[in-house]
Design an enzyme around this catalytic site. Structure first.
Site, mmCIF file in Angstrom:
data_model
loop_
_atom_site.group_PDB
_atom_site.id
_atom_site.type_symbol
_atom_site.label_atom_id
_atom_site.label_comp_id
_atom_site.label_asym_id
_atom_site.label_seq_id
_atom_site.Cartn_x
_atom_site.Cartn_y
_atom_site.Cartn_z
ATOM 1 C CE LYS A 53 -3.838 -2.189 2.323
ATOM 2 N NZ LYS A 53 -4.254 -2.707 3.610
ATOM 3 C CD GLN A 97 -3.813 -4.616 6.592
ATOM 4 O OE1 GLN A 97 -3.792 -3.618 5.878
ATOM 5 N NE2 GLN A 97 -4.239 -5.786 6.144
ATOM 6 C CG ASP A 120 -10.363 -0.317 4.793
ATOM 7 O OD1 ASP A 120 -10.162 -0.810 3.676
ATOM 8 O OD2 ASP A 120 -9.668 -0.552 5.795
HETATM 9 N N1 GUN Z 1 -7.141 -6.930 6.036
HETATM 10 C C1 GUN Z 1 -7.423 -7.710 4.972
HETATM 11 N N2 GUN Z 1 -8.100 -7.004 4.033
HETATM 12 C C2 GUN Z 1 -8.265 -5.758 4.538
HETATM 13 C C3 GUN Z 1 -8.878 -4.567 4.033
HETATM 14 O O1 GUN Z 1 -9.424 -4.521 2.934
HETATM 15 N N3 GUN Z 1 -8.816 -3.487 4.848
HETATM 16 C C4 GUN Z 1 -8.225 -3.523 6.059
HETATM 17 N N4 GUN Z 1 -8.235 -2.404 6.785
HETATM 18 N N5 GUN Z 1 -7.650 -4.605 6.556
HETATM 19 C C5 GUN Z 1 -7.672 -5.712 5.799
#
Ligand code: GUN
Length: 292
Positions: A53, A97, A120
């Site tokens: 990311k 996350q 998100d």
């Molecule tokens: N962990 C696995 N997929 C995701 C996601 O799309 N967003 C977040 N914040 N954590 C994750």
């Protein structure tokens, strides 16, 4: 032969489009979108996601802020950080996350994020907006799915869509998005009776169930569009592992009209959509239009 939907190149196009608009926003208004990613603990898979990311955020010309906290972090400390990011004008997107360590209440943390910075789309405000078809922030993986489906099929009105899986992160939001596109939507799950029969009715079949290669070719209607959201690591038999989806690609590919592979299908779209959401919010927070 079915057509394989190339998520990798579609995601690269989306990132290039975001990068162009980020440059235009900087030029026009002097604003650089900023994305803050918070990682608590040292889960190896989460570390890989967070690294990717950060790298892609910088590549599209945005600012990346990474906050890595120890596994023992208290809920109070994490909430304090969210409060700081909520009022930081250089931050337009906040992503925590998941999963979080067990001493932390995930819902309390997510719902503490300013809904305008919740890139998100997990905050209750954004979940509610999506469920009433209002203009909120759409979760990244479902957004990636719908972008690919519309790119392949155009108008989705009247199509029969079957979603396998009812998670809050993928199944439910993807079903809502398909409904907004005027599909007839059926959500199926582990207690659904005659799952194969339900799947066989689908013009659009979205697999988000987390079971390796569960959906076989004889579950797929000839010519259907199959979107595989699953990412499962299985034993390859030679001491190594390999990634597979929720769809048995070899048998489904022979029947489907269009199908996403794993890897290289939905996966790459998730971060591209995160960057898309961050750009959108940088503009919205500052009351600006998104540059052409
Ligand atoms: N962990 C696995 N997929 C995701 C996601 O799309 N967003 C977040 N914040 N954590 C994750």
């Amino acid at each position: 032969m079915s057509k394989i939907i190339d998520g990798k190149s579609f995601a690269a196009e989306l990132r290039a489009d975001v990068a162009k608009r980020v440059a235009a926003l900087k030029e026009r208004d002097g604003i650089v979108p900023g994305l803050a990613v918070v990682l608590v603990g040292e889960d190896p898979a989460s570390q890989v996601y967070v690294r990717n990311k950060g790298k892609q955020t910088v590549e599209v010309g945005m600012q990346s802020f990474e906050h890595k906290l120890p596994d023992t972090t208290s809920q109070e400390t994490l909430i304090d950080l969210i409060d700081q990011l909520n009022v930081d004008e250089s931050v337009h997107g906040i992503l925590v996350q998941l999963p979080l360590p067990k001493q932390i209440d995930e819902k309390a943390v997510i719902n503490r994020i300013n809904p305008d910075k919740d890139v998100d789309g997990f905050h209750l405000d954004n979940v509610g907006r999506l469920s009433i078809g209002d203009n909120g922030i759409v979760p990244c993986t479902p957004l990636g799915c719908i972008m690919m489906i519309k790119d392949q099929l155009g108008d989705l009105s009247g199509k029969h869509a079957v979603v396998v899986g009812r998670s809050n992160i993928v199944g439910k939001p993807v079903a809502n998005l398909l409904l907004q596109e005027n599909c007839t939507v059926v959500i199926t799950h582990s207690r659904t009776k005659n799952l194969q029969e339900e799947c066989l009715r689908a013009d659009i079949l979205v697999a988000a169930v987390g079971r390796p290669e569960m959906i076989k070719g004889d579950w797929v209607k000839p010519g259907a569009t199959v979107i595989d959201v699953g990412i499962n690591r299985i034993d390859a038999g030679d001491g190594k592992t390999r990634l597979v989806g929720d769809v048995d690609f070899a048998s489904a590919e022979a029947v489907a009209g269009k199908i996403t592979p794993v890897p290289g299908g939905v996966g790459p779209m998730t971060i591209a959509c995160l960057l898309h959401n961050t750009l959108q919010q940088a503009c919205r927070i500052n009351d600006l239009s998104v540059p052409d």
